[in-house]
Design a protein around this motif. Structure first.
Motif, PDB file in Angstrom:
ATOM      1  N   LEU A 524       0.884  -1.196  -0.060  1.00 30.57           N
ATOM      2  CA  LEU A 524      -0.029   0.047  -0.154  1.00 30.57           C
ATOM      3  C   LEU A 524       0.810   1.151  -0.093  1.00 30.57           C
ATOM      4  O   LEU A 524       1.908   1.477   0.563  1.00 30.57           O
ATOM      5  N   GLN A 525       0.382   2.361  -0.527  1.00 26.51           N
ATOM      6  CA  GLN A 525       1.127   3.536  -0.466  1.00 26.51           C
ATOM      7  C   GLN A 525       0.841   4.200   0.779  1.00 26.51           C
ATOM      8  O   GLN A 525      -0.163   3.836   1.510  1.00 26.51           O
ATOM      9  N   ALA A 526       1.784   5.184   1.053  1.00 21.08           N
ATOM     10  CA  ALA A 526       1.567   5.815   2.388  1.00 21.08           C
ATOM     11  C   ALA A 526       0.210   6.559   2.761  1.00 21.08           C
ATOM     12  O   ALA A 526      -0.254   6.384   3.756  1.00 21.08           O
ATOM     13  N   GLN A 527      -0.269   7.226   1.778  1.00 15.62           N
ATOM     14  CA  GLN A 527      -1.846   7.814   1.955  1.00 15.62           C
ATOM     15  C   GLN A 527      -2.785   6.770   2.130  1.00 15.62           C
ATOM     16  O   GLN A 527      -3.816   7.390   2.632  1.00 15.62           O
ATOM     17  N   GLU A 528      -2.663   5.440   1.873  1.00 23.99           N
ATOM     18  CA  GLU A 528      -3.670   4.592   1.996  1.00 23.99           C
ATOM     19  C   GLU A 528      -3.793   3.956   3.381  1.00 23.99           C
ATOM     20  O   GLU A 528      -4.228   3.035   3.561  1.00 23.99           O
ATOM     21  N   ARG A 529      -2.749   4.472   4.193  1.00 29.85           N
ATOM     22  CA  ARG A 529      -2.671   3.977   5.537  1.00 29.85           C
ATOM     23  C   ARG A 529      -2.990   5.061   6.592  1.00 29.85           C
ATOM     24  O   ARG A 529      -3.139   4.946   7.716  1.00 29.85           O
ATOM     25  N   VAL A 530      -3.765   6.182   6.042  1.00 34.34           N
ATOM     26  CA  VAL A 530      -4.498   7.244   6.821  1.00 34.34           C
ATOM     27  C   VAL A 530      -5.928   7.157   6.593  1.00 34.34           C
ATOM     28  O   VAL A 530      -6.285   7.166   5.468  1.00 34.34           O
ATOM     29  N   ILE A 531      -6.771   7.210   7.579  1.00 37.92           N
ATOM     30  CA  ILE A 531      -8.125   7.251   7.448  1.00 37.92           C
ATOM     31  C   ILE A 531      -8.513   8.894   7.783  1.00 37.92           C
ATOM     32  O   ILE A 531      -8.369   9.355   8.927  1.00 37.92           O
ATOM     33  N   GLU A 532      -8.993   9.424   6.897  1.00 38.82           N
ATOM     34  CA  GLU A 532      -9.416  10.837   7.139  1.00 38.82           C
ATOM     35  C   GLU A 532     -11.025  11.042   7.310  1.00 38.82           C
ATOM     36  O   GLU A 532     -11.738  10.044   7.119  1.00 38.82           O
ATOM     37  N   LYS A 533     -11.229  11.923   8.186  1.00 41.54           N
ATOM     38  CA  LYS A 533     -12.718  12.171   8.590  1.00 41.54           C
ATOM     39  C   LYS A 533     -13.749  12.294   7.343  1.00 41.54           C
ATOM     40  O   LYS A 533     -13.312  12.905   6.486  1.00 41.54           O
ATOM     41  N   GLY A 534     -14.849  11.730   7.302  1.00 40.23           N
ATOM     42  CA  GLY A 534     -15.655  11.603   6.437  1.00 40.23           C
ATOM     43  C   GLY A 534     -16.459  12.760   6.119  1.00 40.23           C
ATOM     44  O   GLY A 534     -16.641  13.336   7.138  1.00 40.23           O
ATOM     45  N   THR A 535     -16.503  13.143   4.868  1.00 39.12           N
ATOM     46  CA  THR A 535     -17.227  14.556   4.562  1.00 39.12           C
ATOM     47  C   THR A 535     -18.427  14.110   3.394  1.00 39.12           C
ATOM     48  O   THR A 535     -18.344  13.248   2.563  1.00 39.12           O
ATOM     49  N   SER A 536     -19.765  14.760   3.916  1.00 36.60           N
ATOM     50  CA  SER A 536     -20.805  14.649   2.817  1.00 36.60           C
ATOM     51  C   SER A 536     -21.451  16.044   2.461  1.00 36.60           C
ATOM     52  O   SER A 536     -21.365  16.581   3.615  1.00 36.60           O
ATOM     53  N   TYR A 537     -21.659  16.343   1.460  1.00 36.33           N
ATOM     54  CA  TYR A 537     -22.370  17.421   1.120  1.00 36.33           C
ATOM     55  C   TYR A 537     -22.655  17.845  -0.184  1.00 36.33           C
ATOM     56  O   TYR A 537     -22.462  16.827  -1.158  1.00 36.33           O
ATOM     57  N   THR A 538     -23.367  18.663  -0.492  1.00 39.45           N
ATOM     58  CA  THR A 538     -24.054  19.247  -1.975  1.00 39.45           C
ATOM     59  C   THR A 538     -23.814  20.431  -2.247  1.00 39.45           C
ATOM     60  O   THR A 538     -23.663  21.511  -1.441  1.00 39.45           O
ATOM     61  N   LEU A 539     -23.169  20.706  -3.467  1.00 42.08           N
ATOM     62  CA  LEU A 539     -22.803  22.048  -4.003  1.00 42.08           C
ATOM     63  C   LEU A 539     -23.467  22.223  -5.528  1.00 42.08           C
ATOM     64  O   LEU A 539     -23.379  21.287  -6.279  1.00 42.08           O
ATOM     65  N   GLY A 540     -23.895  23.365  -5.732  1.00 44.37           N
ATOM     66  CA  GLY A 540     -24.307  23.931  -6.841  1.00 44.37           C
ATOM     67  C   GLY A 540     -25.751  23.422  -6.877  1.00 44.37           C
ATOM     68  O   GLY A 540     -26.353  22.677  -6.378  1.00 44.37           O
ATOM     69  N   GLU A 541     -26.383  24.295  -7.995  1.00 50.48           N
ATOM     70  CA  GLU A 541     -27.719  24.185  -8.302  1.00 50.48           C
ATOM     71  C   GLU A 541     -27.963  24.190  -9.680  1.00 50.48           C
ATOM     72  O   GLU A 541     -27.303  25.039 -10.326  1.00 50.48           O
ATOM     73  N   LEU A 542     -28.778  23.477 -10.205  1.00 50.92           N
ATOM     74  CA  LEU A 542     -29.165  23.360 -11.743  1.00 50.92           C
ATOM     75  C   LEU A 542     -29.998  24.785 -12.106  1.00 50.92           C
ATOM     76  O   LEU A 542     -30.796  24.950 -11.402  1.00 50.92           O
ATOM     77  N   GLN A 543     -29.727  25.191 -13.378  1.00 42.58           N
ATOM     78  CA  GLN A 543     -30.729  26.109 -13.690  1.00 42.58           C
ATOM     79  C   GLN A 543     -31.892  25.610 -14.198  1.00 42.58           C
ATOM     80  O   GLN A 543     -32.231  24.481 -14.048  1.00 42.58           O
ATOM     81  N   ASP A 544     -32.759  26.639 -14.466  1.00 42.02           N
ATOM     82  CA  ASP A 544     -34.319  26.330 -14.941  1.00 42.02           C
ATOM     83  C   ASP A 544     -34.411  25.318 -15.872  1.00 42.02           C
ATOM     84  O   ASP A 544     -35.475  24.378 -16.158  1.00 42.02           O
ATOM     85  N   ASN A 545     -33.446  25.179 -16.965  1.00 45.46           N
ATOM     86  CA  ASN A 545     -33.367  24.516 -18.031  1.00 45.46           C
ATOM     87  C   ASN A 545     -33.166  22.930 -17.440  1.00 45.46           C
ATOM     88  O   ASN A 545     -33.179  21.884 -18.559  1.00 45.46           O
ATOM     89  N   GLY A 546     -32.625  22.484 -16.201  1.00 46.48           N
ATOM     90  CA  GLY A 546     -32.448  21.458 -15.938  1.00 46.48           C
ATOM     91  C   GLY A 546     -33.580  20.720 -15.432  1.00 46.48           C
ATOM     92  O   GLY A 546     -34.604  21.211 -14.899  1.00 46.48           O
ATOM     93  N   LYS A 547     -33.654  19.349 -15.632  1.00 49.03           N
ATOM     94  CA  LYS A 547     -34.997  18.509 -15.498  1.00 49.03           C
ATOM     95  C   LYS A 547     -34.917  18.071 -14.056  1.00 49.03           C
ATOM     96  O   LYS A 547     -34.107  17.250 -13.706  1.00 49.03           O
ATOM     97  N   LYS A 548     -35.743  18.818 -13.378  1.00 49.15           N
ATOM     98  CA  LYS A 548     -36.003  18.386 -12.025  1.00 49.15           C
ATOM     99  C   LYS A 548     -37.209  17.613 -11.691  1.00 49.15           C
ATOM    100  O   LYS A 548     -38.210  18.192 -11.925  1.00 49.15           O
ATOM    101  N   GLU A 549     -37.064  16.565 -10.893  1.00 45.28           N
ATOM    102  CA  GLU A 549     -38.241  15.781 -10.438  1.00 45.28           C
ATOM    103  C   GLU A 549     -38.166  15.760  -9.062  1.00 45.28           C
ATOM    104  O   GLU A 549     -37.175  15.496  -8.319  1.00 45.28           O
ATOM    105  N   ILE A 550     -39.553  15.376  -8.484  1.00 42.26           N
ATOM    106  CA  ILE A 550     -39.730  15.012  -7.064  1.00 42.26           C
ATOM    107  C   ILE A 550     -40.484  13.632  -6.984  1.00 42.26           C
ATOM    108  O   ILE A 550     -41.451  13.451  -7.392  1.00 42.26           O
ATOM    109  N   SER A 551     -39.800  12.886  -6.301  1.00 38.74           N
ATOM    110  CA  SER A 551     -40.295  11.562  -5.937  1.00 38.74           C
ATOM    111  C   SER A 551     -41.381  11.718  -4.747  1.00 38.74           C
ATOM    112  O   SER A 551     -41.053  12.419  -3.969  1.00 38.74           O
TER     113      SER A 551
END
Length: 581
Positions: A524-551
């Protein structure tokens, strides 16, 4: 929350009718009581728990009203709005690095595969592009709309142990975006927001990360050396948790036999280095810790004691092209005066002094000779099946003069019937020509030949060195059919044209031909021996021409289940009171 069948709201009159029926029904009957002796006791019990008595008396009414209200609600079909995939296409970027195997109970990789499969149900015909990370990102699917093919591709995903190199995968994803409104899902363990390209307003980024409370204890360094009599090993263990950890550190040989073991206390967020001396002489050693953490892949590391390399020195009297050639291949190559070459017994020497063949302990590279006169050479160059020619073809090289060869040396290349390149029984490599008498430096085969020489003499016999998972590297091997085998002697792959592709799983492997074998390590490479803190997020919004649906997630199945339970309770209440009443 909303209702898709609001017209059925008129059915609310049904529970109202039932309620009115209870209001106007006869509430008591005339009963002759022969005595009032127990009247005061009964009234006292009623005053102590009036609400419980009221509930017991009217339980059937409340159950019926609740069941009817839920039935009315079910007819109106209540649902919860849930945002689904937006845009006209979706791109899944999947991190397949080793750290994705971390997790509590279930790995981050398996958890995110389930999440991807759930998203497939929300595609509604949108095309999907599936990209995996690594040194060379791969587009597993391109604009695929068949749901079954998408699900199959996701199910077949696996961890490749390569470092993610997310920037490369993001660049590949950008090539599929153009000006199309797109949702890009990044399934990884951790990704800095600054890495996301936000130049386009037609992209919505949804990053799914690992859990934030993962713990890790790892072996970050392991080295071993030998003096020929015993071995010395150095192990460095890192504690990435906020608490002191107690682990057992052990070193094993290739057969799994324990050579040494010691209990080690690891302070919080610190590394501890342990040195073990006078170990038995082994060609392979594996360090292990029995840490109880959320990432087991980095709890072991293997070394080959033969992989140590020696330095290379070049005679100062050699042609500049030779000096520069070796220095280009290895920046640590030194240029040494001719009189000082014998002082470098631990190095690989490149010279034309024939006398050094007897004086040096290690094999040398003899390029030309200083003890005899050269003679004219005629004819074409012919080579044998030797590892030095795995990447260098000499058929178009012109040589005007050569030196006489050594009688007891093996000739591996010749010009006509004259020796051109030889090997000594001790492993020396002899090129019987001066660079000035050949146009070899003008051919691509010249630096490749020097590289093969440096690799063969600097590396120890029987070892190809250390590879990273899935690394592709040119190796100097004799011509022939070479294959890669695991420690369990299982065939894995073949080596084609000297290009070795390392297996993806860390461990010890063997490259084998008919009459020779060489081992190597995947690590394994050195960076694969380090566990980083998990991150989840959303960035950006689509313009009106984007097809948006709601379930819409309906509550009707749950409401029906509750109504059935209420009906059973009503039946039980009626049974206890007596059906005749």
């Amino acid at each position: 929350m909303g209702f898709s069948q609001i017209l059925f709201s008129w059915t609310a009159i049904i529970p109202v009718i039932v309620l009115l029926y209870y209001f106007f029904r006869k509430k008591y009957t005339d009963q002759t009581v022969s005595s009032t002796l127990f009247w005061s006791e009964i009234m006292q019990e009623t005053r102590v728990s009036p609400y419980l008595k009221h509930l017991q008396k009217n339980a059937l009414l409340y159950l019926q009203l609740l069941a009817l209200l839920l039935l009315v609600l079910a007819l109106m079909n209540p649902y919860v709005k849930k945002s689904t995939i937006v845009g006209t296409q979706a791109i899944f970027i999947v991190d397949t690095s080793a750290t994705m195997l971390a997790g509590k109970g279930q790995s981050t990789f398996d958890t995110q595969k389930k999440e991807m499969l759930s998203l497939v149900n929300e595609l509604n015909g949108r095309p999907v592009t599936l990209i995996t990370t690594g040194n060379t990102p791969k587009a597993i699917l391109q604009q695929e709309t068949n749901t079954k093919d998408i699900e199959k591709a996701i199910q077949e995903l696996h961890v490749t142990y390569e470092t993610a190199q997310m920037n490369k995968a993001l660049d590949v994803a950008q090539a599929f975006v153009s000006n199309t409104p797109t949702s890009i899902y990044v399934f990884t363990d951790s990704l800095d927001k600054k890495q996301l390209p936000m130049e386009k307003d037609t992209v919505k980024w949804i990053v799914k990360g690992a859990a934030k409370d993962l713990t890790n204890i790892s072996i970050i360094r392991f080295a071993a050396t030998t003096d020929g009599q015993s071995a010395v090993a150095l192990v460095q263990v890192q504690n990435d948790t906020d608490q002191e950890q107690q682990v057992t550190l052990s070193i094993e040989n290739a057969k799994g036999k324990e050579l040494v073991s010691e209990s080690v206390a690891l302070p919080p967020n610190e590394a501890v280095t342990k040195t073990f001396k006078d170990l038995p002489l082994e060609d392979t050693m594996t360090a292990k810790i029995d840490a109880k953490d959320d990432y087991a892949v980095d709890n072991s590391q293997t070394v080959l004691l033969q992989t140590a390399t020696s330095k290379v020195v070049v005679d100062q009297s050699m042609h500049q092209l030779i000096q520069k050639g070796f220095q280009t291949i290895n920046s640590s190559v030194k240029i040494v005066p001719s009189s000082q070459l014998t002082d470098n017994q631990d190095a690989t020497v490149v010279t034309n002094q024939t006398a050094l063949l007897e004086k040096m302990d290690k094999p040398i590279v003899l390029l030309g000779r200083d003890d005899v006169e050269k003679v004219e050479a005629t004819g074409e160059i012919g080579t044998t099946s030797d590892s030095l020619f795995a990447f260098s073809e000499l058929k178009d090289v012109y040589v005007s003069a050569v030196y006489p060869g050594f009688d007891d040396y093996k000739t591996i290349a010749s010009i006509g019937d004259q020796p051109f390149i030889q090997r000594s029984p001790e492993g020396d490599i002899v090129i019987l020509a001066d660079i000035a008498d050949t146009d070899w430096p003008l051919h691509p085969s010249f630096p490749l030949f020097l590289w093969s020489v440096e690799q063969e003499l600097s590396a120890s016999i029987g070892s190809l060195g250390i590879f990273t998972p899935n690394e592709q590297r040119a190796v100097a091997l004799a011509q022939g059919d070479w294959s890669i085998y695991s420690q369990q002697d299982e065939f894995l792959s073949s080596i084609t044209n000297g290009l070795l592709t390392a297996p993806m799983t860390p461990g010890i492997y063997t490259a084998r031909s008919n009459d020779e074998e060489k081992r190597f390590i995947v690590q394994l490479q050195a960076q694969e021996r380090v566990i980083e803190k998990g991150t989840s997020y959303t960035l950006g919004e689509l313009q009106d021409n984007g097809k948006k649906e709601i379930s819409k997630t309906s509550f009707v199945p749950w409401l029906i289940l509750i109504i059935l339970v209420l009906l059973v309770l009503e039946w039980e209440v009626q049974r206890r009171r007596g059906f005749t009443n």
